[in-house]
Design a protein around this motif. Sequence first.
Motif, PDB file in Angstrom:
ATOM      1  N   VAL A  69       0.829  -1.202   0.000  1.00  0.00           N
ATOM      2  CA  VAL A  69       0.000   0.000   0.000  1.00  0.00           C
ATOM      3  C   VAL A  69       0.865   1.255   0.000  1.00  0.00           C
ATOM      4  O   VAL A  69       0.571   2.234  -0.705  1.00  0.00           O
ATOM      5  N   LEU A 107      -5.229   2.112   4.590  1.00  0.00           N
ATOM      6  CA  LEU A 107      -5.160   0.777   5.196  1.00  0.00           C
ATOM      7  C   LEU A 107      -5.182   0.898   6.709  1.00  0.00           C
ATOM      8  O   LEU A 107      -4.579   1.811   7.283  1.00  0.00           O
ATOM      9  N   PHE A 124      -9.318  -1.998   3.968  1.00  0.00           N
ATOM     10  CA  PHE A 124      -8.673  -1.449   2.779  1.00  0.00           C
ATOM     11  C   PHE A 124      -9.531  -0.331   2.193  1.00  0.00           C
ATOM     12  O   PHE A 124     -10.668  -0.571   1.781  1.00  0.00           O
TER      13      PHE A 124
END
Length: 466
Positions: free
Chosen positions: A268, A319, A329
Amino acid sequence: MHVFHPSILRRYDIRGIVGETLSEADARAIGRAFATQAAAVDASPSVAVGFDGRLSSPALEAALVEGLSDAGASAVRVGLGPTPMAYFAHAHLKTTGMIQVTGSHNPPDHNGFKMMLAGKPFFGGDIERLGAIAADGAWADGQGSRRDEDVSDAYLAALDGGFTPGGRPLSVVWDPGNGAAGVLTERLIARLPGRHAVINAAIDGRFPNHHPDPTDPATLRQLQAAVAEQGADLGIAFDGDGDRLGVIDGRGRILWGDQYLLLLAREVLEAHPGAPILADVKASQTLFDEIAAMGGKPVITATGHSLIKTRMAELGAPLAGEMSGHVFFADRYYGFDDALYAAVRLLSVVARLPGTLADWFDTIPRPLNTPELRIDCPDEKKAAVVDGVRARLKAAGAEVSEVDGVRVSRDGGWWLLRASNTQAVLVARAEAPDQAALGALVDEIAAQVSREGLDPAALRAAAGLS
């Protein structure tokens, strides 16, 4: 008017024991009061309704839908499935709200309700108002509608979208624990590359093989055995309603929520450099240190899925996760906790590692820590006990975080004491670089709660200390 048992209206959801503290009459009142609140947001409210595989869920769902209809709402029945599918239905169908009938990871005779309204978690004051509306009989009247809507294909497509192609094919064993995610897990793996096997896929509200709570090591033994037998790369477990994730590596070792969150955060942060990554106050300091080292902004949050979702939206975080296995998410997804989606994202990351998941696990710092330690404490005393401990620590000049209870930093480690939001217990945890230091921290927790009149006798044994 309708008065609920005082124990079932909790901070994040509604939970009770069917036939004792929770009934179909309660479900009907919940539907009617929720629809009344939804009418303040939308003059013609619609509510996505799902239910899990517990034996009591179909009857509770039917009563809930009746209550929604009686208050003029349109009930969109998405049927049997995991809680994240109902969250997805709320976003996908653009309904005013959603309610999932689910007992989550609780015992088979428990059940409850998780809710959203206007795209936001429905908790705290919202649930208090729901209780007040029912107690006053101040609900709306109307003639609503009901319709069935199968969102499973669209939901599976969204899950599939979390997988990034590439890397080596994996061998994976999945264990939905006879929970509500079983059928969808079987459909999901047919869409994924690699070799997959599912155990305990049949949805059975009696949970005949093991209790569906992947935060309890005992519930993962069957999965560990299946991974060893099949020589799989990893195992994936879900709780009863599919919003908690459990992970074991190819050597049968458990990766806890703060450990696999670290692996997910790396991907991420590559897409969102410098972004805030959230984890609850029970997470290891290793997680926060490693996120900072990767260029992210680690943020400690209070425990609780509704609080975390709210904080994520405030900070624009892509996240978040908590030790209980909820993973959220907002990167390429909706921001709600979905263990199936998190599992797909995890597999795509693991497939692209230079080695196995077990090899990666060997590279990360793993200080010693206790499991969650539970100390019996009456609900009405919990806040006062934590307040008393906090006051003593601050008077002594200790380094204390007050995000959720007290988290106390000590040489190379820390300990936590907080009030459970769902049970009449205090929750403690400790982390240290070695066994002696860990024992000292647990002894400090014991001394603090003892001064508040609680019995800490079982703490050392629960912590795995002699």
